[in-house]
Design an enzyme around this catalytic site. Sequence first.
Site, short mmCIF file in Angstrom:
data_model
loop_
_atom_site.label_atom_id
_atom_site.label_comp_id
_atom_site.label_asym_id
_atom_site.label_seq_id
_atom_site.Cartn_x
_atom_site.Cartn_y
_atom_site.Cartn_z
N GLY A 93 -5.53 -3.88 1.37
CA GLY A 93 -4.11 -4.16 1.36
C GLY A 93 -3.66 -5.05 2.49
N ALA B 105 -4.82 -0.26 3.14
CA ALA B 105 -3.89 0.77 2.69
C ALA B 105 -4.38 2.13 3.17
CB ALA B 105 -3.77 0.75 1.17
N GLU C 66 -4.44 -8.44 1.28
CA GLU C 66 -3.50 -8.77 0.21
C GLU C 66 -2.12 -9.10 0.75
OE1 GLU C 66 -5.02 -6.34 -3.67
OE2 GLU C 66 -4.49 -5.14 -1.92
N GLU D 153 -12.42 -2.89 -1.87
CA GLU D 153 -12.00 -1.76 -2.69
C GLU D 153 -13.10 -1.21 -3.59
OE1 GLU D 153 -8.13 -3.98 -1.80
OE2 GLU D 153 -10.24 -4.49 -2.17
#
Length: 262
Positions: free
Chosen positions: A109, A63, A112, A132
């Site tokens: 992300g 992300a 994910e 993260e």
Amino acid sequence: MGFFTTEHHDRVALVTFVRPPRNLMSMAAMSELEGVLGDLATDDDVNVVVITGGVPGYFVAHADLDDLSAIGRGEQVEGDPGSWGRTFARIESMPQPVIAAVNGQAWGGGCELSLACTLRVAAQSAHFGQPEVAVGIIPGAGGTQRLPRLVGAGRAANLVLSARIIDATEAERIGLVDAVLPDEGFVEAAIEWAQAIATKPRPAVVAAKRAIIDGLRLPLDEGLALEGRLFIECQLRPDTVALQERVADAERATPADQRVDL
């Protein structure tokens, strides 16, 4: 200018993410992906969707941290932060199986996104991680939930808590990816891999995905009941009966020591 391109290869739709230099997934980009997948979900000519990265070395790096920092400061960002959850839910609920063709870095992300997909194939140079905690947060788009369901609680906890990065070989060994393909010609090989699904009768593919994805959320008895209902829906189709009759005729015409390919 958009971040995604869509190409059609027979009944496979190839969705490519291009956001140089690192393919960071911004809120705006994820909002766009939500729309792209919404359109494909209603396309009866598409049997399988493949998502890949279009920047060398990157699937989705992670992300966009600038967006996350801005949100942490209470500032507005371009795009809708809620699109992350909606897009991943769309991947799981849309009729077609979605394959993540991971051709580089897939951290945070990016990992994910691959976890939300029905299946995952990786290039030999691909690498995965949920790092993260190294930047003071936890996975927030399914990493603590989908990853344990895929690889087991212990392995998932190790990856999340250590922020460790794993290569494609280890990802395949622990069940994070379903196949590792050569770097050279990877996207073409991923499309060919997807064609094995795309060429099957669409109603059966759609029903099978629903039985697996929805069934895993149910107690076993309810999952079996769902499977039974979907089986009957498929079996009652005239085109299913005609296909089964053709296969039965082929079996009768073939010596028992020879295989009849479906």
